[in-house]
Design a protein around this motif. Structure first.
Motif, PDB file in Angstrom:
ATOM      1  N   SER A   1      37.811  42.933  36.850  1.00 33.29           N
ATOM      2  CA  SER A   1      39.021  42.781  37.523  1.00 33.29           C
ATOM      3  C   SER A   1      39.782  44.095  37.999  1.00 33.29           C
ATOM      4  O   SER A   1      39.066  45.087  37.483  1.00 33.29           O
TER       5      SER A   1
ATOM      6  N   CYS B   1      35.605  34.127  38.088  1.00 28.61           N
ATOM      7  CA  CYS B   1      36.185  33.633  39.353  1.00 28.61           C
ATOM      8  C   CYS B   1      35.023  33.341  40.369  1.00 28.61           C
ATOM      9  O   CYS B   1      34.032  34.174  40.469  1.00 28.61           O
TER      10      CYS B   1
ATOM     11  N   LYS C   1      44.385  29.715  45.062  1.00 20.24           N
ATOM     12  CA  LYS C   1      44.250  28.777  44.077  1.00 20.24           C
ATOM     13  C   LYS C   1      43.250  27.552  44.514  1.00 20.24           C
ATOM     14  O   LYS C   1      42.609  27.049  43.470  1.00 20.24           O
TER      15      LYS C   1
ATOM     16  N   ASN D   1      43.472  32.791  39.124  1.00 21.72           N
ATOM     17  CA  ASN D   1      44.486  33.110  38.198  1.00 21.72           C
ATOM     18  C   ASN D   1      44.307  32.890  36.745  1.00 21.72           C
ATOM     19  O   ASN D   1      43.831  31.800  36.513  1.00 21.72           O
TER      20      ASN D   1
ATOM     21  N   LEU E   1      51.040  34.680  33.462  1.00 16.33           N
ATOM     22  CA  LEU E   1      50.051  35.432  33.928  1.00 16.33           C
ATOM     23  C   LEU E   1      49.480  36.437  33.416  1.00 16.33           C
ATOM     24  O   LEU E   1      50.183  37.524  33.395  1.00 16.33           O
TER      25      LEU E   1
ATOM     26  N   LYS F   1      44.769  38.439  38.050  1.00 12.81           N
ATOM     27  CA  LYS F   1      44.387  37.831  39.349  1.00 12.81           C
ATOM     28  C   LYS F   1      42.892  38.188  39.600  1.00 12.81           C
ATOM     29  O   LYS F   1      42.616  39.499  39.583  1.00 12.81           O
TER      30      LYS F   1
ATOM     31  N   ARG G   1      39.200  37.324  41.708  1.00 11.72           N
ATOM     32  CA  ARG G   1      38.343  37.195  43.147  1.00 11.72           C
ATOM     33  C   ARG G   1      36.975  36.682  42.906  1.00 11.72           C
ATOM     34  O   ARG G   1      36.344  37.404  41.887  1.00 11.72           O
TER      35      ARG G   1
END
Length: 340
Positions: free
Chosen positions: A97, A146, A160, A167, A197, A200, A202
């Motif tokens: 990440s 992800c 999302k 997330n 959280l 995040k 991708r």
């Protein structure tokens, strides 16, 4: 007469430009001919706790008939000396990440965990030869990857919806019981708020890590503190002096205080409905028409406590533990004869 004098001594005066009678005088030798020695029977008669509000997260209660030093000791102990469980060591297997490993470990450490600390022992961090066991260490695991949604709705831009695991929330942290921990923690160990959280992601990014949790106190790090806030204030007092305030004067007097403090009865007279809600803004003392008509103060031995828990344990449990810790400190002190 004696009770009235005692009540005045026990009240902190609030004036427009200063606070008066701030020092306690209820100790032997201050007033000639008066015995102010501490008495256990008198303390039992005057001391009481009144709970106004209690939930799993927050609480408000009154501590009456005690000294500020004791009330402040409870507050300080709740903040910095009640032990809780928190993430201390993070072993990163894979982190692609955009969050650096150190920042990610710090974020994880600040997530409050719901677990009963009474089953665990203290982990000796300063001894390199000590290995973690199920008695002093709790193991958690976080794994999230992800990927792209192969069939997203046309025109959508919501990450999302476009991606899976876009997330990473605290709910993704899983408890891995060691030894007898499944028996000690039948409900598992989870974050107090599953919607915190963490990161995040991708498509192509992944987080895979293991966490070791140990006992600690707020003195060591804020993440171990069981409370978000723990504070107290003295009970406000409002005395209307002289003839009743009526008509427009009563309405103006009411507007000088927060909602619910002052009310007007059927005769049109202003009276104190609930002084507890007053913020002691002293707004009423700014108006010349109320000069000499009202006396503001605070009750010296009446403390209104407000506790907001992080969720690691309930507010009443936190307060009870603070009492137990203070009692233990007193017992240790009694073992030493300070006169020698």
């Amino acid at each position: 007469m004696v009770d009235n004098i005692s009540a005045q001594r026990n009240r902190v005066g609030i004036e427009h430009d200063r606070v008066t009678n701030v020092s306690s005088t209820d100790f032997p030798g201050y007033y000639p001919g008066e015995d102010q020695a501490w008495n256990i029977d008198k303390f039992k008669k005057n001391f009481k706790i009144q709970i106004s509000y209690l939930s799993d997260i927050s609480s408000s209660f009154d501590l009456v008939g005690n000294d500020a030093s004791i009330a402040n000791a409870f507050r300080r102990i709740m903040i910095s000396e009640v032990p809780t469980l928190a993430i201390e060591y993070v072993y990163v297997e894979n982190n692609t990440s955009i969050i650096q490993d150190e920042v990610l470990a710090h974020r994880l450490g600040l997530i409050p965990l719901k677990a009963n600390p009474d089953y665990l022992r203290w982990f000796k961090k300063d001894d390199p030869d000590i290995e973690p066991t199920d008695y002093d260490t709790v193991v958690l695991h976080l794994s999230a990857k992800c990927t792209a949604n192969p069939n997203p709705p046309p025109g959508t831009t919501d990450p999302k919806v476009l991606y899976n695991n876009a997330n990473v929330y605290a709910s993704a942290i899983k408890f891995e019981p060691q030894g007898r921990q499944a028996e000690w923690f039948p409900d598992g160990i989870t974050a107090t708020n599953p919607d915190i959280l963490i990161a995040k992601l991708r498509p192509g990014q992944e987080i895979d890590l293991t966490m070791h949790c140990i006992l600690g106190i707020g003195q060591d790090h804020a993440k171990f503190s069981p409370v978000a806030t723990a504070s107290y204030r003295l009970l406000p007092t409002i005395d209307i002096i002289g003839p009743p305030l009526t008509g427009p004067l009563a309405q103006k007097f009411k507007s000088c205080f927060p909602e619910g403090v002052i009310a007007i009865n059927s005769k049109g007279e202003a009276y104190v409905k609930d002084a507890r809600k007053d913020t002691v803004s002293r707004e009423v003392l700014r108006h010349s028409e109320f000069e000499g008509r009202v006396k503001l103060g605070r009750q010296r031995d009446h403390f209104i406590f407000n506790i907001e828990s992080t969720g690691a344990m309930t507010p009443d449990e936190i307060f009870i533990k603070s009492v137990q810790l203070l009692k233990r400190k007193c017992q240790i002190l009694r073992k030493f004869d300070l006169r020698t």
